[in-house]
Design a protein around this motif. Structure first.
Motif, short mmCIF file in Angstrom:
data_model
loop_
_atom_site.label_atom_id
_atom_site.label_comp_id
_atom_site.label_asym_id
_atom_site.label_seq_id
_atom_site.Cartn_x
_atom_site.Cartn_y
_atom_site.Cartn_z
N GLY A 81 0.72 -1.21 -0.06
CA GLY A 81 -0.19 0.02 0.07
C GLY A 81 0.70 1.18 -0.08
N HIS A 82 1.94 1.44 0.63
CA HIS A 82 2.62 2.53 0.86
C HIS A 82 3.43 3.18 -0.44
N ASP A 83 4.34 2.25 -0.92
CA ASP A 83 5.21 2.62 -1.92
C ASP A 83 4.40 2.88 -3.39
N THR A 84 3.25 1.88 -3.36
CA THR A 84 2.53 2.13 -4.75
C THR A 84 1.95 3.79 -4.78
N THR A 85 1.24 3.83 -3.52
CA THR A 85 0.56 5.13 -3.32
C THR A 85 1.42 6.29 -3.50
N SER A 86 2.78 6.19 -2.84
CA SER A 86 3.45 7.26 -2.78
C SER A 86 4.06 7.50 -4.06
N MET A 93 0.24 5.98 -17.29
CA MET A 93 1.52 6.27 -17.55
C MET A 93 2.50 5.86 -16.79
N ALA A 94 2.42 5.76 -15.37
CA ALA A 94 3.31 5.50 -14.29
C ALA A 94 2.71 4.61 -13.50
N SER A 95 2.27 3.42 -13.99
CA SER A 95 1.91 2.32 -13.14
C SER A 95 2.86 1.72 -12.16
N PRO A 96 2.70 1.98 -10.89
CA PRO A 96 3.82 1.48 -10.08
C PRO A 96 3.98 0.01 -10.13
N VAL A 97 2.92 -0.82 -10.21
CA VAL A 97 3.34 -2.11 -10.51
C VAL A 97 3.60 -2.37 -12.11
N VAL A 98 4.57 -2.87 -12.41
CA VAL A 98 4.77 -3.01 -13.93
C VAL A 98 4.13 -4.39 -14.48
N ASP A 99 4.18 -5.61 -13.44
CA ASP A 99 3.72 -6.65 -13.93
C ASP A 99 3.17 -7.44 -12.79
N LEU A 119 10.91 -4.05 -7.25
CA LEU A 119 9.31 -4.36 -6.83
C LEU A 119 8.21 -3.35 -7.42
N VAL A 120 8.46 -2.22 -7.37
CA VAL A 120 7.86 -1.10 -7.89
C VAL A 120 8.42 -0.17 -8.61
N LEU A 121 7.76 0.36 -9.51
CA LEU A 121 8.19 1.49 -10.52
C LEU A 121 8.06 2.88 -10.04
N SER A 122 9.47 3.37 -9.71
CA SER A 122 9.29 4.88 -9.17
C SER A 122 9.79 5.84 -9.89
N SER A 123 9.34 7.32 -9.57
CA SER A 123 9.88 8.11 -10.35
C SER A 123 11.18 8.68 -9.92
N LYS A 124 12.29 9.04 -10.57
CA LYS A 124 13.49 9.52 -10.20
C LYS A 124 13.60 11.03 -9.73
N ASN A 125 13.86 11.19 -8.39
CA ASN A 125 14.21 12.40 -7.73
C ASN A 125 13.08 13.59 -8.20
#
Ligand code: HEM
Length: 413
Positions: A214-219, A277-283, A398-404
């Motif tokens: 829940g937390h990384d995906t939402t952040s 465009m920025a789905s944190p779960v890629v698969d 694990l999750v896709l996050s944006s860079k800085n």
């Protein structure tokens, strides 16, 4: 056979001495299969259905504003959103205040972040024997295990106290603002076999997966949404206009009602386009065919590993017009999403029986945070932003996050 039983999730190495297994526990809602999954989902469904902690999310927005107002120059959005969503799930999950927003270097936040960032660390993930039999030779890895032991003690203590408090005095808080632990204890009191209540160790494992899923995906999603709003001033203006029409333009923070949150169709479009465009779960989590199967004319032999590549679907130019362009109009009434041949071309939260159970929880959190921020600040990209030509990503396993992502926040009041 039930479709989800035909393609059960495959769990990987189950040795309970591995950091990853000690963290996630024996099983949980996201990994369990068959009867065990049905039992957990049946207990968790009513808890998630009832949870709607709007006041809690609004209070966290106000705490985040204190940090934004203290910052000179561009603000590190990924860092702040991580802290907001950690506090959100700490409070809404266990009723425990980690105070990650106020004290980013606090003991529990440090322990949680340090353990989760190292779950899939090289070389232990490829040579598990280093961890299962030779841990004493790797003091840095042992230190992660010690931090996890402390975290586990904290979880145990919280669960024990919660049970004691609920036995002495049932809570009279609104269902929507009750924490998930309370709701899980209350909803796991069914009579039939499938709803046999969760014991303390099962409760721990459930709460850990809610924390983790829940937390990384939402952040990551919130950071990406703030970036897209900053990079697209006309979209930002339209989303702010809608928020002001629904919540008023007084120069003060407000707590929205559940009804008001339902009246933000344009913001919902922005949120949907963000997770396209920025789905944190890629698969999706890998499944294994339980037996030889034929699917749409394709033979899938027993034991074949299968996943769905969500990012590839979301950027497929046979399905989406100009998939590299951020365009919330795709999700407007009569927009391209509505006329798609299959709704399974868009899967940010998965689909079917195993669709994300925390979807509404996360959407509510996002709506509260984004409307509060839009009312209070104007967002822009700093001149030297590395994201001038589009959002850059940072992929861990694990999750896709944006860079800085750093953004300028100009107060409106
Ligand atoms: C933007 C936020 C989120 C995204 C994009 C997301 C995405 C997903 C996806 C794609 C799945 C399906 C996995 C699969 O079938 O392999 C899933 C399942 C799950 N999610 Fe989320 N999630 C989010 C937020 C949350 C939150 C806030 C929670 C809990 C508080 C949560 C808990 C879970 C759980 C427990 C499952 C497994 C459900 C089951 O198998 O029955 N997620 N999520």
């Amino acid at each position: 056979m039930h479709l989800s039983d035909m393609f059960p999730k495959s769990v990987g190495n189950a040795d309970s001495r591995l950091l990853i297994r000690r963290f996630f526990g024996e099983t949980d809602l996201a990994l369990a299969n068959g009867h065990e999954w049905r039992r957990r989902r049946k207990i968790a469904n009513p808890a998630f259905h009832r949870s709607m902690p709007i006041k809690l999310f609004s209070n966290l927005a106000i705490k985040a504003f204190e940090q934004i107002d203290k910052t000179e120059g561009p603000l590190d959005v990924n860092n702040l959103m991580t802290r907001v969503t950690l506090d959100a799930i700490g409070l809404a999950g266990f009723g425990y205040d980690l105070n990650a927003i106020g004290t980013p270097d606090g003991e529990w936040v440090d322990a949680y972040v340090d353990v989760t960032e190292h779950l899939l660390e090289f070389p232990y993930i490829f040579l598990p024997v280093l961890e299962t039999h030779l841990l004493n030779f790797f003091p840095k890895r042992r230190a992660k295990h010690e931090k996890l032991t402390k975290l586990n003690n904290l979880f145990e203590e919280i669960i024990k106290r919660k049970r004691e408090t609920l036995t002495m005095k049932p809570t009279d808080t609104d269902d929507g603002e009750k924490d998930l632990l309370t709701l899980l204890i209350e909803s796991g009191r069914g009579e039939d076999e499938d709803s046999e209540p969760l014991n303390d160790s099962e409760l721990r494992d459930e709460l850990v997966i809610y924390f983790f899923a829940g937390h990384d995906t939402t952040s990551c999603t919130l950071s990406a949404a703030l970036y897209y709003l900053a990079a697209n001033p006309a979209i930002q203006k339209k989303a702010r206009q809608e928020a002001l029409e629904v919540l008023g333009d007084e120069a003060r923070d407000v707590v929205p009602t559940a009804d008001q949150l339902k009246k933000l169709p344009y913001l919902s479009q922005v949120m949907k386009e963000t997770v396209r465009m920025a789905s944190p779960v890629v698969d999706l989590i890998t499944r294994k065919a339980a037996e030889d199967t034929e699917l749409e004319g394709m033979v899938i032999p027993k034991d074949t590993a299968i996943t769905v590549d969500i990012a590839a679907l979301h950027y497929n130019d046979k399905v989406w017009k100009n998939p590299g362009v951020f365009d919330p109009e795709r999700f407007a009434d009569g927009g391209e999403y509505e006329s798609m041949a299959s709704k399974y071309f868009y899967l940010p939260f998965g689909g079917g029986a195993r669709q994300c159970i925390g979807m509404n929880f996360s959407l509510t959190e996002q709506r509260v945070l984004l409307t509060a921020i839009l009312r209070k600040y104007e967002l822009s990209l700093p001149e030297d932003s590395i994201h001038k030509d589009g959002l850059q990503f940072n992929s861990n396993l694990l999750v896709l996050s944006s860079k800085n992502v750093t953004l300028e926040f100009k107060p409106r009041y």
